[in-house]
Design a protein around this motif. Structure first.
Motif, PDB file in Angstrom:
ATOM      1  N   LYS A  33     -13.937  -6.955  -1.457  1.00  0.00           N
ATOM      2  CA  LYS A  33     -13.498  -6.124  -3.004  1.00  0.00           C
ATOM      3  C   LYS A  33     -13.318  -4.452  -2.662  1.00  0.00           C
ATOM      4  O   LYS A  33     -12.608  -4.275  -3.374  1.00  0.00           O
ATOM      5  CB  LYS A  33     -13.839  -6.497  -4.690  1.00  0.00           C
ATOM      6  CG  LYS A  33     -13.754  -5.702  -5.791  1.00  0.00           C
ATOM      7  CD  LYS A  33     -14.737  -6.620  -6.694  1.00  0.00           C
ATOM      8  CE  LYS A  33     -13.598  -5.863  -7.865  1.00  0.00           C
ATOM      9  NZ  LYS A  33     -14.584  -6.076  -9.508  1.00  0.00           N
ATOM     10  N   THR A  34     -13.986  -3.712  -2.282  1.00  0.00           N
ATOM     11  CA  THR A  34     -13.884  -2.665  -2.634  1.00  0.00           C
ATOM     12  C   THR A  34     -14.066  -1.654  -1.333  1.00  0.00           C
ATOM     13  O   THR A  34     -13.542  -0.840  -0.877  1.00  0.00           O
ATOM     14  CB  THR A  34     -15.176  -1.999  -3.203  1.00  0.00           C
ATOM     15  OG1 THR A  34     -16.489  -2.000  -2.373  1.00  0.00           O
ATOM     16  CG2 THR A  34     -14.900  -2.676  -4.714  1.00  0.00           C
ATOM     17  N   GLY A  35     -14.429  -2.528   0.130  1.00  0.00           N
ATOM     18  CA  GLY A  35     -14.574  -1.847   1.159  1.00  0.00           C
ATOM     19  C   GLY A  35     -15.800  -1.576   1.908  1.00  0.00           C
ATOM     20  O   GLY A  35     -16.587  -2.101   0.403  1.00  0.00           O
ATOM     21  N   GLU A  36     -16.547  -1.336   2.330  1.00  0.00           N
ATOM     22  CA  GLU A  36     -17.808  -0.589   3.207  1.00  0.00           C
ATOM     23  C   GLU A  36     -18.154   0.000   1.542  1.00  0.00           C
ATOM     24  O   GLU A  36     -19.442   0.345   1.780  1.00  0.00           O
ATOM     25  CB  GLU A  36     -17.676  -0.606   4.152  1.00  0.00           C
ATOM     26  CG  GLU A  36     -19.512  -0.493   4.935  1.00  0.00           C
ATOM     27  CD  GLU A  36     -19.126  -0.666   6.403  1.00  0.00           C
ATOM     28  OE1 GLU A  36     -20.515  -0.102   7.152  1.00  0.00           O
ATOM     29  OE2 GLU A  36     -18.018  -0.900   6.890  1.00  0.00           O
ATOM     30  N   SER A  37     -17.403   1.320   2.365  1.00  0.00           N
ATOM     31  CA  SER A  37     -17.598   2.343   1.008  1.00  0.00           C
ATOM     32  C   SER A  37     -18.192   2.377  -0.061  1.00  0.00           C
ATOM     33  O   SER A  37     -19.240   3.541  -0.114  1.00  0.00           O
ATOM     34  CB  SER A  37     -16.714   3.432   1.786  1.00  0.00           C
ATOM     35  OG  SER A  37     -15.491   3.147   0.332  1.00  0.00           O
TER      36      SER A  37
END
Length: 285
Positions: A33-37
């Motif tokens: 959904k948001t990427g790793e960060s």
């Protein structure tokens, strides 16, 4: 702990085995959904939701006898407030929950029991959840097939080892006298020994004298193979019939010996063919 990785829509997701059940890294799922960060923030926001807490609490009450319901009710009463914040570690420590756990370092992240992980995936994306379930089922099917192959391989090796051990027992423990050529014993032999010599090649007494330690708790038939025991049962039937017909010991012994040699050869040949076929099937898997 056994770690595996599945790829769901190009997102690698870790799966860990804890006490015979699977836990899926929902931190990895959040990356879809948001990427790793910001994946950790997605987990925190999900945990604040009242519906999430009700689901987690119900799951724990079903599967966790040590779950602290009072602490759960306290969290549930605060859920939905703007000031309410709850971390996974706090949830575990306060309620003694087992459905979630946090792992540090390599393969780190928040892991959830597969039931909970699928629910979390729904919050991320219903479509992603479907692909997650599909890949998870594919993994379980592969593991099932692998376990079956390993079981077949172990059975194959065990069977071969058994045959090797049986051959060793016969090679090193059989008496030296050739009872099939020297028939002086036959005049005084009991019926059991007529069968023993026809099948094994020696009397029970000769076996005991050659194997004094083994004879303390065993007899020669305890070391017989399945095939030999099968033939022995057939010999008993044939011998009983020949006794009814009035045949003498010498005639019966000769017939029994021929039957034993023929039947044992047939059974052993069939067994070796089956072992070769099993080995070929394993090689194809």
């Amino acid at each position: 702990m056994k770690n595996r990785i599945i790829n769901v829509q190009d997102v690698p997701i870790l799966i860990s085995q804890q006490e015979l059940d699977d836990y899926i890294c929902i931190t990895d799922i959040a990356k879809a959904k948001t990427g790793e960060s910001r994946s950790a923030d997605v987990v925190k926001n999900w945990l604040r939701n009242r519906n999430t807490l009700e689901f987690l609490g119900t799951w724990e009450m079903i599967y966790n006898p040590d779950f602290k319901v009072v602490e759960f009710d306290h969290f549930k009463s605060e859920a939905g407030l703007h000031t309410f914040v709850l971390s996974v570690a706090e949830w575990i420590n306060k309620t003694n929950a087992i459905g979630l756990y946090v792992k540090r370092g390599k393969y780190g992240g928040t892991y959830a029991h597969k039931d909970i992980a699928f629910e979390f995936a729904s919050a991320i994306s219903p479509v992603f959840k479907l692909y997650l379930i599909k890949e998870f089922q594919r993994l379980k099917e592969e593991e099932k097939n692998l376990e079956k192959s390993e079981w077949n391989a172990k059975r194959f090796l065990t069977k071969n080892n058994y045959l090797i051990q049986t051959d060793a027992v016969k090679k090193y423990l059989i008496p030296q006298m050739n009872y099939r050529e020297n028939l002086q014993w036959l005049a005084y032999a009991e019926e059991a020994d007529i069968l023993n010599v026809a099948l094994f090649g020696f009397t029970a007494r000769a076996w005991r004298e050659a194997n004094p330690e083994l004879a303390k708790k065993n007899n020669v038939r305890d070391f017989a193979t399945i095939n030999e025991l099968t033939v022995l049962s057939n010999l008993e039937s044939h011998n009983a019939q020949m006794i009814k017909e009035g045949k003498k010991k010498e005639e019966r012994f000769k017939i029994l010996q021929e039957i034993a040699e023929y039947q044992l050869n047939v059974l052993n040949t069939a067994e070796q063919i089956k072992i070769i076929e099993d080995g070929n099937q394993l090689a194809e898997i």
